[in-house]
Enzyme design. Structure first.
Site, mmCIF file in Angstrom:
data_model
loop_
_atom_site.group_PDB
_atom_site.id
_atom_site.type_symbol
_atom_site.label_atom_id
_atom_site.label_comp_id
_atom_site.label_asym_id
_atom_site.label_seq_id
_atom_site.Cartn_x
_atom_site.Cartn_y
_atom_site.Cartn_z
ATOM 1 C CE LYS A 185 -3.491 -2.653 0.576
ATOM 2 N NZ LYS A 185 -4.938 -2.734 0.264
HETATM 3 C C1 LIG Z 1 -5.794 -4.082 0.863
HETATM 4 C C2 LIG Z 1 -7.164 -4.027 0.705
HETATM 5 C C3 LIG Z 1 -7.933 -4.175 1.629
HETATM 6 C C4 LIG Z 1 -7.376 -4.761 3.061
HETATM 7 O O1 LIG Z 1 -6.423 -5.665 2.872
HETATM 8 P P1 LIG Z 1 -5.560 -6.059 4.552
HETATM 9 O O2 LIG Z 1 -4.829 -7.069 3.727
HETATM 10 O O3 LIG Z 1 -6.721 -6.759 5.149
HETATM 11 O O4 LIG Z 1 -5.016 -5.145 5.143
HETATM 12 C C5 LIG Z 1 -9.450 -4.091 1.504
HETATM 13 N N1 LIG Z 1 -9.811 -3.705 0.546
HETATM 14 C C6 LIG Z 1 -9.219 -3.304 -0.668
HETATM 15 C C7 LIG Z 1 -9.939 -2.895 -1.834
HETATM 16 C C8 LIG Z 1 -7.736 -3.581 -0.620
HETATM 17 O O5 LIG Z 1 -6.997 -3.114 -1.799
#
Ligand SMILES: *Cc1c(COP(=O)(O)O)cnc(C)c1O
Length: 384
Positions: A185
């Site tokens: 991210k």
């Molecule tokens: C990364 C992401 C999440 C959450 O991901 P985690 O791996 O649980 O932190 C939720 N929704 C979207 C669209 C994502 O890209």
């Protein structure tokens, strides 16, 4: 002999400042529920202009607690898109609800707001728009529909930290929003997530639910309600705080990399569909760099391109395979043809290497290999 590059799909950007902050926590007794938790929450809340921020151990946990805080439960439906990371569609099931999918807009790749109204029924409780690849969904339309039908709006902003929609941060427009901090991210805590909201009830409930249902002032072994352990450690919060402090710099580096790609594609492979320009008043926070093979190309050809790039040592992946075509969704009765735009875009999409420190030269190499494949290998890869 073929040249082997080594360009990863993504890469976290950790400086001495994050390392020092983490080490400082390790030298205290407060590895969890210490001062770095509220410090991280305050820094992020101020950054995005939210009244409350509640840090948790993943973006998925954040979605779960948002749904609970909004009162979504047994038998409810949540309108969302099947072109997303799986967590946004799965979360409603955690509370006994179900996603109701609405197909996407082929340009923005976000939920097609013109189709939301038709998906509302007597069991609809919330709309959960996903700001896909950091581009905010059309929130005016989402909120207007929610208001008309008295629905909650939960923004899955996990890919959109720092995106702006008409002067407001993505994640702060609906009743509540989520960000996520997995290493790919915009910013990372290793694992982690956060809920942002202006709603005191949602914030208070999330604080209790992430911590075994304890209420403020309660002892360690007193529990007001069924809760979870969704806590984020102070080690991670320290890292997250520094990453938020660096957010502007990080977003600028990512925007620069997107610029390198745009220039190189315009010059060398203009048919390749690059991420769209945001509409007036909207700023994308760059999460990944996902483009598409031009219309008419097949999934098999896209897979051929992925194989070609990987062969060259270039990280890439097929973002997103449609959620409704995942095995356990098919078991529920979904199948090909249900959401044709999601399926078409999903079959031609490819995520290319994208990270803060990616150089113009790296982007040039990636684009050159896409161009080479388009010129030579595209049809070959699809031959029987
Ligand atoms: C990364 C992401 C999440 C959450 O991901 P985690 O791996 O649980 O932190 C939720 N929704 C979207 C669209 C994502 O890209």
């Amino acid at each position: 002999m073929t040249t082997q590059y080594s360009i990863p799909l993504s890469s976290p950007d950790i400086t001495d400042a994050e390392i020092d902050a983490v080490v400082a926590v390790l030298k205290t007794r407060h590895l969890s529920l210490g001062p770095e938790l509220p410090a991280f929450e305050k820094t992020l809340a101020e950054k995005v202009g939210a009244k409350y921020a509640v840090a948790v151990n993943s973006g998925t946990s954040a979605l779960h607690l948002c749904l609970l805080g909004c009162g979504v439960g047994e038998g409810d439906e949540v309108i969302t898109s099947p072109f997303s990371f799986i967590a946004s569609a799965n979360a409603p099931f955690f509370v006994g609800a179900k996603p109701r999918f609405v197909d996407i807009d082929p340009v923005s790749l976000n939920i097609d707001v013109a189709k939301i109204e038709g998906a509302v029924n007597s069991t609809t409780k919330a709309i959960l728009p996903v700001h896909v690849f950091g581009l905010p969904a059309d929130m005016d339309a989402v909120c207007a529909c929610a208001k008309k039908h008295d629905l909650k709006v939960i923004e899955d902003s996990c890919e959109a930290l720092g995106s702006l929609y008409k002067g407001k941060h993505a994640g702060t427009i609906g009743d509540c929003g989520t960000f996520a901090f997995y290493p790919n991210k915009q910013i990372t805590t290793g694992e982690g997530g956060i809920i942002v909201t202006d709603n005191e009830h949602i914030a208070e409930r999330a604080v209790s639910l992430r911590n075994q249902g304890r209420d403020a002032g309660m002892g360690w072994l007193a529990h007001a309600r069924l809760g979870y352990n969704y806590r984020l450690s102070d080690i991670q919060c320290a890292m997250g705080r520094v990453q938020v402090e660096r957010l502007d710099e990080i977003l600028q580096m990512r925007a620069d990399v997107a610029g390198f790609y745009a220039e190189a594609f315009a010059e060398n492979a203009p048919d390749f569909v690059i991420p769209c320009q945001p509409p007036e008043g909207v700023t994308r926070s760059w999460f990944v760099y996902v483009g598409q093979l031009p219309e008419g190309f097949s999934e098999k050809q896209r897979n051929g391109l992925i194989a070609h790039l990987r062969e060259k040592g270039i990280g890439c992946n097929c973002y997103f395979p449609p959620i409704h075509l995942q095995p356990f969704y098919r078991d529920m009765g979904y199948g090909p043809g249900d959401f044709p735009i999601t399926e078409d875009i999903g079959s031609r999409s490819i995520a290319l290497p994208f990270f803060n420190r990616m150089t113009r030269a790296d982007a040039g190499i990636v684009v050159k290999e896409v161009a080479v494949w388009l010129a030579n290998g595209a049809s070959e890869a699809d031959s029987p």
